[in-house]
Write a protein that holds these residues in place. Sequence first.
Motif, PDB file in Angstrom:
ATOM      1  N   SER A 656       0.827  -1.216   0.000  1.00 32.35           N
ATOM      2  CA  SER A 656       0.000   0.000   0.000  1.00 32.35           C
ATOM      3  C   SER A 656       0.853   1.255   0.000  1.00 32.35           C
ATOM      4  CB  SER A 656      -0.921   0.016   1.233  1.00 32.35           C
ATOM      5  OG  SER A 656      -1.848  -1.033   1.162  1.00 32.35           O
ATOM      6  N   ILE A 657       2.152   1.099   0.308  1.00 33.32           N
ATOM      7  CA  ILE A 657       3.041   2.269   0.311  1.00 33.32           C
ATOM      8  C   ILE A 657       3.287   2.708  -1.131  1.00 33.32           C
ATOM      9  CG2 ILE A 657       5.408   3.044   0.812  1.00 33.32           C
ATOM     10  CD1 ILE A 657       5.400   1.221   3.247  1.00 33.32           C
ATOM     11  N   GLY A 658       3.145   4.003  -1.396  1.00 33.04           N
ATOM     12  CA  GLY A 658       3.434   4.530  -2.733  1.00 33.04           C
ATOM     13  C   GLY A 658       4.145   5.857  -2.584  1.00 33.04           C
ATOM     14  N   ALA A 659       5.038   6.165  -3.530  1.00 35.59           N
ATOM     15  CA  ALA A 659       5.822   7.406  -3.434  1.00 35.59           C
ATOM     16  C   ALA A 659       4.919   8.634  -3.500  1.00 35.59           C
ATOM     17  CB  ALA A 659       6.858   7.449  -4.552  1.00 35.59           C
ATOM     18  N   ASP A 660       3.762   8.508  -4.206  1.00 38.30           N
ATOM     19  CA  ASP A 660       2.884   9.667  -4.390  1.00 38.30           C
ATOM     20  C   ASP A 660       1.637   9.578  -3.521  1.00 38.30           C
ATOM     21  OD1 ASP A 660       1.847   7.482  -5.592  1.00 38.30           O
ATOM     22  OD2 ASP A 660       1.282   8.481  -7.477  1.00 38.30           O
ATOM     23  N   ARG A 661       1.729   8.847  -2.391  1.00 40.75           N
ATOM     24  CA  ARG A 661       0.584   8.688  -1.488  1.00 40.75           C
ATOM     25  C   ARG A 661       0.934   9.142  -0.080  1.00 40.75           C
ATOM     26  NH1 ARG A 661      -1.583   2.561  -2.034  1.00 40.75           N
ATOM     27  NH2 ARG A 661      -2.352   2.589  -4.155  1.00 40.75           N
ATOM     28  N   ILE A 662      -0.110   9.507   0.660  1.00 40.24           N
ATOM     29  CA  ILE A 662       0.039   9.697   2.110  1.00 40.24           C
ATOM     30  C   ILE A 662      -0.800   8.615   2.775  1.00 40.24           C
ATOM     31  CG2 ILE A 662      -0.268  11.272   4.058  1.00 40.24           C
ATOM     32  CD1 ILE A 662      -0.199  13.604   2.117  1.00 40.24           C
ATOM     33  N   LEU A 663      -0.257   7.953   3.781  1.00 46.81           N
ATOM     34  CA  LEU A 663      -1.012   6.918   4.508  1.00 46.81           C
ATOM     35  C   LEU A 663      -1.274   7.390   5.935  1.00 46.81           C
ATOM     36  CD1 LEU A 663       0.903   3.678   3.388  1.00 46.81           C
ATOM     37  CD2 LEU A 663      -1.282   4.522   2.523  1.00 46.81           C
ATOM     38  N   SER A 670      -1.050   4.716  18.835  1.00 46.51           N
ATOM     39  CA  SER A 670      -0.401   5.782  18.075  1.00 46.51           C
ATOM     40  C   SER A 670      -1.131   5.978  16.753  1.00 46.51           C
ATOM     41  CB  SER A 670       1.089   5.469  17.837  1.00 46.51           C
ATOM     42  OG  SER A 670       1.217   4.211  17.232  1.00 46.51           O
ATOM     43  N   VAL A 671      -1.071   7.207  16.247  1.00 47.03           N
ATOM     44  CA  VAL A 671      -1.646   7.537  14.942  1.00 47.03           C
ATOM     45  C   VAL A 671      -0.483   8.029  14.091  1.00 47.03           C
ATOM     46  CG1 VAL A 671      -3.205   9.103  13.727  1.00 47.03           C
ATOM     47  CG2 VAL A 671      -3.893   8.122  15.924  1.00 47.03           C
ATOM     48  N   VAL A 672      -0.281   7.390  12.935  1.00 49.48           N
ATOM     49  CA  VAL A 672       0.907   7.685  12.115  1.00 49.48           C
ATOM     50  C   VAL A 672       0.471   8.300  10.786  1.00 49.48           C
ATOM     51  CG1 VAL A 672       2.972   6.697  11.031  1.00 49.48           C
ATOM     52  CG2 VAL A 672       2.069   5.676  13.140  1.00 49.48           C
ATOM     53  N   ILE A 673       1.060   9.456  10.447  1.00 46.89           N
ATOM     54  CA  ILE A 673       0.869  10.051   9.114  1.00 46.89           C
ATOM     55  C   ILE A 673       2.174   9.824   8.348  1.00 46.89           C
ATOM     56  CG2 ILE A 673       0.415  12.148   7.808  1.00 46.89           C
ATOM     57  CD1 ILE A 673      -1.103  13.207  10.272  1.00 46.89           C
ATOM     58  N   PHE A 674       2.090   9.066   7.252  1.00 44.07           N
ATOM     59  CA  PHE A 674       3.290   8.598   6.541  1.00 44.07           C
ATOM     60  C   PHE A 674       3.281   9.194   5.136  1.00 44.07           C
ATOM     61  CE2 PHE A 674       5.231   5.559   3.622  1.00 44.07           C
ATOM     62  CZ  PHE A 674       6.379   5.139   4.271  1.00 44.07           C
ATOM     63  N   HIS A 675       4.288   9.994   4.815  1.00 46.04           N
ATOM     64  CA  HIS A 675       4.355  10.632   3.496  1.00 46.04           C
ATOM     65  C   HIS A 675       5.240   9.803   2.560  1.00 46.04           C
ATOM     66  CE1 HIS A 675       3.583  14.015   6.340  1.00 46.04           C
ATOM     67  NE2 HIS A 675       2.670  14.296   5.436  1.00 46.04           N
ATOM     68  N   GLY A 676       4.730   9.484   1.378  1.00 45.85           N
ATOM     69  CA  GLY A 676       5.560   8.805   0.364  1.00 45.85           C
ATOM     70  C   GLY A 676       6.731   9.692  -0.036  1.00 45.85           C
ATOM     71  N   GLN A 704      -4.030  15.206   8.287  1.00 43.78           N
ATOM     72  CA  GLN A 704      -3.853  15.900   9.581  1.00 43.78           C
ATOM     73  C   GLN A 704      -5.218  16.109  10.251  1.00 43.78           C
ATOM     74  OE1 GLN A 704      -1.101  16.827  11.155  1.00 43.78           O
ATOM     75  NE2 GLN A 704       0.520  16.762   9.614  1.00 43.78           N
ATOM     76  N   ASP A 705      -6.209  16.553   9.455  1.00 45.18           N
ATOM     77  CA  ASP A 705      -7.551  16.799  10.006  1.00 45.18           C
ATOM     78  C   ASP A 705      -8.178  15.506  10.500  1.00 45.18           C
ATOM     79  OD1 ASP A 705      -7.178  19.418   9.334  1.00 45.18           O
ATOM     80  OD2 ASP A 705      -8.389  19.347   7.499  1.00 45.18           O
ATOM     81  N   ASP A 706      -8.022  14.437   9.695  1.00 48.59           N
ATOM     82  CA  ASP A 706      -8.615  13.141  10.094  1.00 48.59           C
ATOM     83  C   ASP A 706      -7.933  12.602  11.348  1.00 48.59           C
ATOM     84  OD1 ASP A 706     -10.274  13.378   7.986  1.00 48.59           O
ATOM     85  OD2 ASP A 706      -9.317  11.859   6.715  1.00 48.59           O
ATOM     86  N   ALA A 707      -6.610  12.805  11.451  1.00 41.04           N
ATOM     87  CA  ALA A 707      -5.877  12.341  12.640  1.00 41.04           C
ATOM     88  C   ALA A 707      -6.388  13.069  13.879  1.00 41.04           C
ATOM     89  CB  ALA A 707      -4.384  12.571  12.471  1.00 41.04           C
ATOM     90  N   ARG A 719      -0.497   8.793  20.574  1.00 33.79           N
ATOM     91  CA  ARG A 719       0.693   9.564  20.188  1.00 33.79           C
ATOM     92  C   ARG A 719       0.622   9.822  18.680  1.00 33.79           C
ATOM     93  NH1 ARG A 719       6.614   7.066  21.318  1.00 33.79           N
ATOM     94  NH2 ARG A 719       7.850   8.529  20.116  1.00 33.79           N
ATOM     95  N   LEU A 720       0.855  11.045  18.265  1.00 34.39           N
ATOM     96  CA  LEU A 720       0.826  11.371  16.830  1.00 34.39           C
ATOM     97  C   LEU A 720       2.252  11.339  16.282  1.00 34.39           C
ATOM     98  CD1 LEU A 720      -0.750  12.344  14.323  1.00 34.39           C
ATOM     99  CD2 LEU A 720      -0.322  14.677  15.063  1.00 34.39           C
ATOM    100  N   VAL A 721       2.464  10.509  15.247  1.00 36.10           N
ATOM    101  CA  VAL A 721       3.795  10.393  14.631  1.00 36.10           C
ATOM    102  C   VAL A 721       3.666  10.834  13.178  1.00 36.10           C
ATOM    103  CG1 VAL A 721       5.647   8.808  13.982  1.00 36.10           C
ATOM    104  CG2 VAL A 721       4.384   8.427  16.110  1.00 36.10           C
ATOM    105  N   VAL A 722       4.404  11.859  12.791  1.00 34.70           N
ATOM    106  CA  VAL A 722       4.394  12.305  11.391  1.00 34.70           C
ATOM    107  C   VAL A 722       5.755  11.945  10.815  1.00 34.70           C
ATOM    108  CG1 VAL A 722       4.108  14.261   9.834  1.00 34.70           C
ATOM    109  CG2 VAL A 722       2.835  14.186  11.989  1.00 34.70           C
TER     110      VAL A 722
END
Length: 779
Positions: A656-663, A670-676, A704-707, A719-722
């Motif tokens: 599901s990881i993609g260079a042009d996606r945010i997960l 913990s809540v993780v925001i992961f930038h491709g 960010q809003d959904d987190a 815990r929020l991890v960006v």
Amino acid sequence: MAAPELAQTDPEGIEGVRMTWLNWPRSKVEASKCVIPIAASIQPIRPHVDLQILPYAPLRCKTCSAVLNPFCRVDFTALIWICPFCFQRNHFPHHYSSISQTNLPAELYPNFPSVEYLIPNYQNPQNFNPAVAPSPIYLFILDTCMIEEELEFAKSALKRAIGMLPDNAMVGFISYGTQVQVHELGFSDMSKVYVFRGSKDMSKDQVLEQLGLAAPGSRRAGPAIQKSGGGPSPVAGAGPNTGINRFLLPASECEYTLNSLLDELVTDQWPIAPGNRALRCTGVALSVAAGLLGASTAGTGARIIALVGGPCTEGPGSIVSKDLSDPVRSHKDLDKDAAPFFKKAVHFYDELGKQLVSQGHVLDVFASALDQVGIAEMKVSIEKTGGLVVLAESFGHSVFKDSFKRIFEDGEQSLGLSFNGTLEINCSKDIKVQGIIGPCTSLEKKGPAVASTVIGQGNTTAWKMCGLDKSTCLTVFFDVSSSEKSDPAGPNPQLYIQFLTSYQSSDGQMRLRVTTVTRRWVVGNEDLVQGFDQEVAAVVMARLASYKMEMEEGFDATRWLDRNLIRLCSKFGEYRKDDPASFTLNSCFSLFPQFMFNLRRSQFVQVFNNSPDETAYFRILLNRETISNAVVMIQPSLISYAFNSLPAPALLDVQSIGADRILLLDSYFSVVIFHGMTIAQWRNMGYQNQPEHQGFSMLLQAPQDDAQLIIRDRFPVPRLVVCDQHGSQARFLLAKLNPSATYSNAHEMMHTGSDVIFTDDVSLQVFIDHLQRLAVQAS
């Protein structure tokens, strides 16, 4: 069409009850073949828009004490109702004489399986007045053995909390380091403190004697404690400065005193020898707090709220020696029996828990430290009293600050903290209760419905919950006792279970929630399969595995889960013997193997890389949270954000990881925001600040809003991890993903912009292949 959709969004409904099996097997043998235990997950005081509040006392059966409910047979002409549990005929009292088929009281409405009764207040039975309700007590305990900066964070959190308390709440304050200081808030002329030695265990009577609150022998204090007060004070007393009122004052009166006291409070001044830990007597501080609360009037709700900044090294409850060269115990030490303080400390907290339960008081622990503080030892007293626990790295961290604030909030954000709960269970003749896993204590109430085998808090049909809130969830394990296969279409194919929860709500009002549920006895697999609840089953297996890991020595949770999953697939799968390719599983079971795959890899089963404190913390929350929250702990949710599509759920897989996606990963803690990779590069170049790239700016903002929405509604605050792809914190996401692409098969699986996980763990596909092969083998 609306009904099924509603059922999806609110599976608990007004009952607040979900079961592993909607239909029950008729005999003990059939029940054991089901593999997944027959269990119910109940939320005893879950709020619901349709819940009826009845301002009168409930009608009880004169034989079994069950309460009148919609499943009772009613003879309107003779004014008689028949109890569905013991078939006793009961007469309606005179004030029910006007009831008829068209004029039913609320408790007989078929669509109200749950109702709540207001129990007349014991101080003023005629009409309830909140002014004379027993005020809740908040006794704050602050550890001062920490660095200046941490103590400042803790003090500012306490000040904010005291400002948020209702004016009538009673507040007390204890600080501790090497010694325990009980602050006499009622002595306004100057600050007056009672000091207790940190190395010596104190019984409740000794504490009361030292504080001048002992009942016999002390003429002044005696009557003050035993006489029941008629005013807003929860504690009996002749005047504002007598008895326990010297130490506990209404929040409105002591806010200024407490704030100035906190301003003057400094870190513990006791000298620490080089190479030694600070001398910290957490155990004695909690003992003194429990002893002090023992002088309050019986039935008063009270919480001990302890802010702990490190391990206990002094007196009872110590978890490690003073010498810094001795590390705090690890899981390996516990397995090898090489933790010399552990058993003694657990015994101490077990006894403390019993004392608090007998008084009806709650222990909440907020631990903020980089090292362990002893949650593994305290777990027993936190769970027995239904207390809250939050584990953070610092008192300045949002996990602590926001969680601590949530306890005292009211309105929409309120946790609905309630006190002095008791739960009783009545059930049909062939059903026995094995016990409950969750935040409660057995009251040892024997009866015909008590099973011989015990799981969790058992040997009873009644439990004490000193503290409970609107999301508190308990798992009740049942046993079918009938040995014969009686015809389900016989006398009564229905079975009945009634949950009676009495509790004191946050406004001091006593309430009784009565929930009566009915389920069907069935014979044969077809009906069983249709009534299987995969989410509840996964959570029940997780709670049971965690319980067995703690209670049974050398218990191998992974093998136990695997064996049960294979047995389940063998029984309910469709296949030709010895032909794995022919294996299919009914849609009612289709997600269960995936839940088990993620449970085997979760922090509940794989304790490696977690400290005993973290494991205890995770398990306390697993045992008390709702089913939907517990499912997220076992199998996190993943949402994908991309330019050309709306946010959509993504597979919990490395692909599901993609260079042009945010997960956006939600794993509960913990809540993780992961930038491709590409997204991260564009962000670093500042494209989002350019007016022509407004779409990119919105794409960055959406997760960010959904987190924030997830974080706002959750306790403890996650815990929020960006992080960015290939960054060091990306591990928070990678550790939870299915390793379908690893170093060994990267050349086959890899697609542009994706990632590989360096692990020897099997992937979900390999796991399912093995499962199919073993399930179809001729046993």
